[in-house]
Write a protein that holds these residues in place. Structure first.
Motif, short mmCIF file in Angstrom:
data_model
loop_
_atom_site.label_atom_id
_atom_site.label_comp_id
_atom_site.label_asym_id
_atom_site.label_seq_id
_atom_site.Cartn_x
_atom_site.Cartn_y
_atom_site.Cartn_z
N ALA A 45 63.97 41.67 66.27
CA ALA A 45 63.59 41.79 64.75
C ALA A 45 62.01 41.90 64.68
CB ALA A 45 63.98 40.26 64.17
N ASN A 46 61.67 42.54 63.24
CA ASN A 46 60.55 42.72 63.12
C ASN A 46 60.25 42.60 61.74
OD1 ASN A 46 57.92 43.80 63.16
ND2 ASN A 46 58.34 45.61 62.76
N TYR A 47 60.55 41.45 61.37
CA TYR A 47 60.49 40.72 59.85
C TYR A 47 59.07 40.61 59.51
CZ TYR A 47 65.38 39.92 60.53
OH TYR A 47 66.82 40.01 60.82
N GLN A 48 58.92 40.86 58.18
CA GLN A 48 57.51 40.38 57.61
C GLN A 48 57.75 38.80 57.31
OE1 GLN A 48 56.82 42.59 54.00
NE2 GLN A 48 55.29 41.34 53.34
N MET A 49 56.68 38.14 57.49
CA MET A 49 56.56 36.87 57.19
C MET A 49 56.62 36.65 55.74
SD MET A 49 53.77 33.60 58.34
CE MET A 49 54.11 33.75 59.85
N PRO A 50 57.70 35.79 55.27
CA PRO A 50 57.48 35.38 53.94
C PRO A 50 56.14 34.70 53.43
CG PRO A 50 59.44 34.84 54.84
CD PRO A 50 58.55 35.05 55.80
N ASN A 51 55.44 35.10 52.45
CA ASN A 51 54.23 34.32 51.84
C ASN A 51 54.40 33.05 51.05
OD1 ASN A 51 54.99 35.60 49.48
ND2 ASN A 51 53.34 37.03 49.27
N TYR A 52 55.84 32.67 51.10
CA TYR A 52 55.82 31.12 50.54
C TYR A 52 57.01 30.60 51.23
CZ TYR A 52 59.54 33.87 48.32
OH TYR A 52 60.68 34.72 48.15
N LEU A 53 57.14 29.09 51.06
CA LEU A 53 58.28 28.65 51.55
C LEU A 53 59.35 28.43 50.92
CD1 LEU A 53 56.01 25.74 53.19
CD2 LEU A 53 56.98 27.69 54.39
N PRO A 54 60.70 28.45 51.24
CA PRO A 54 61.78 27.90 50.29
C PRO A 54 61.62 26.51 49.85
CG PRO A 54 62.74 27.93 52.48
CD PRO A 54 61.12 28.50 52.62
N GLU A 55 62.06 26.09 48.62
CA GLU A 55 62.13 24.66 48.33
C GLU A 55 63.17 24.16 49.06
OE1 GLU A 55 63.46 22.29 44.55
OE2 GLU A 55 63.46 24.23 44.17
N HIS A 114 67.44 32.03 58.36
CA HIS A 114 68.47 32.96 57.23
C HIS A 114 67.51 33.29 55.92
CE1 HIS A 114 71.93 32.61 59.48
NE2 HIS A 114 72.09 31.26 59.28
N PHE A 115 66.57 32.37 55.80
CA PHE A 115 65.63 32.64 54.46
C PHE A 115 64.58 33.82 54.95
CE2 PHE A 115 61.07 32.14 53.02
CZ PHE A 115 61.37 32.40 51.50
N TRP A 116 64.39 33.95 56.02
CA TRP A 116 63.42 35.27 56.58
C TRP A 116 64.30 36.61 56.40
CZ3 TRP A 116 58.85 35.91 60.10
CH2 TRP A 116 57.84 34.79 59.71
N GLN A 117 65.79 36.32 57.03
CA GLN A 117 66.47 37.32 56.52
C GLN A 117 66.80 37.94 55.34
OE1 GLN A 117 69.55 35.57 58.85
NE2 GLN A 117 69.20 36.44 60.74
N ASP A 118 67.05 37.17 54.50
CA ASP A 118 67.27 37.15 52.89
C ASP A 118 65.86 37.87 52.59
OD1 ASP A 118 68.66 37.21 50.63
OD2 ASP A 118 67.66 35.21 50.14
N TYR A 119 64.73 37.13 52.90
CA TYR A 119 63.20 37.81 52.31
C TYR A 119 63.18 39.08 52.78
CZ TYR A 119 58.18 38.02 51.57
OH TYR A 119 57.05 38.29 51.25
N ASN A 120 63.89 39.49 53.84
CA ASN A 120 63.59 40.92 54.52
C ASN A 120 64.70 41.83 54.38
OD1 ASN A 120 60.77 41.32 56.19
ND2 ASN A 120 61.61 39.02 56.42
N ASN A 121 65.73 41.43 53.48
CA ASN A 121 67.04 42.07 53.30
C ASN A 121 67.50 42.60 54.63
OD1 ASN A 121 67.01 42.09 50.45
ND2 ASN A 121 65.14 43.50 50.68
N ALA A 122 67.46 41.76 55.37
CA ALA A 122 68.01 42.15 57.01
C ALA A 122 69.66 42.17 56.72
CB ALA A 122 67.84 40.90 57.99
N PHE A 123 70.09 43.43 57.58
CA PHE A 123 71.59 43.83 57.57
C PHE A 123 72.17 43.95 56.30
CE2 PHE A 123 70.65 40.56 61.07
CZ PHE A 123 70.77 41.11 61.89
N GLU A 124 71.28 44.50 55.21
CA GLU A 124 71.82 44.89 53.99
C GLU A 124 72.02 46.42 54.21
OE1 GLU A 124 73.10 42.76 51.99
OE2 GLU A 124 72.52 41.10 53.33
N ASP A 125 71.26 47.17 54.85
CA ASP A 125 71.45 48.74 54.69
C ASP A 125 72.52 49.22 55.94
OD1 ASP A 125 69.36 49.03 52.64
OD2 ASP A 125 67.88 48.84 54.38
N THR A 126 73.58 48.39 55.87
CA THR A 126 74.50 48.73 56.74
C THR A 126 76.13 48.99 56.24
OG1 THR A 126 75.34 47.93 58.94
CG2 THR A 126 75.03 46.32 57.32
#
Length: 176
Positions: A24-34, A94-106
């Motif tokens: 994976a090559n995700y961008q690090m989210p710039n905030y933490l989830p609650e 999972h938060f990172w995946q959501d932040y990066n819209n992982a697997f949504e362009d499929t």
């Protein structure tokens, strides 16, 4: 900075450093989830719609960008307990995946996308746990063998809702 925030920040850095191991090559989210702590009963209803042996959950639907919420059950300690920290790491992936819209362009089905997401989170969870086991062994000259990590890593607790209560009660008794 409170200990939970520090732990989450450290896990973010760890995830970022190990993304290559899952391709994976995700961008690090710039905030933490609650993080919200809820009773096991309430969280199992939210996540499963019925009683289930859930410890942590990051709902991927209906999250508001910048205000995402990750849930853990009340009574667990992700800062000091390796087993619970690995669950937190899994949910943060999972938060990172959501932040990066992982697997949504499929064109894959929702079930297949879910499987891909779980595979990535589980692989990173196991790598992290293995690294932490090794650190523990070097520091203490013995292996880290708590039953809960073995149960979690092999999915045994998932089929035993009573496991959660036993784990929390044991944790409370150790603190007393």
């Amino acid at each position: 900075m409170d200990p939970l925030h520090s732990t989450m920040t450290a896990l973010f850095i760890w995830i970022n450093a190990h993304l290559g191991s899952i391709g994976a090559n995700y961008q690090m989210p710039n905030y933490l989830p609650e993080i919200k702590f809820e009773s096991q009963k309430k969280l199992s209803q939210k996540a499963c719609g019925k009683p289930c042996a859930i410890v942590g959950w990051y709902p991927t639907k209906n999250q508001i960008n910048g205000k995402e919420v990750l849930y853990l059950i009340e009574g667990v300690d992700p800062v000091n307990n390796l087993c619970i920290r690995t669950i937190l790491l899994h949910e943060l992936v999972h938060f990172w995946q959501d932040y990066n819209n992982a697997f949504e362009d499929t064109n894959d089905s929702e079930k297949v996308r879910f499987t891909y997401k779980e595979q990535q989170a589980t692989l990173l969870e196991h790598i992290y746990r293995g690294n932490e086991y090794e650190k523990y062994r070097k520091k203490h000259d013995k292996y880290y063998k708590p039953r809960c990590c073995k149960s979690i890593s092999f999915g045994r607790c998932v089929n035993d809702p009573g496991w959660i209560d036993q784990f929390i009660n044991k944790s409370k008794n150790k603190k007393s």
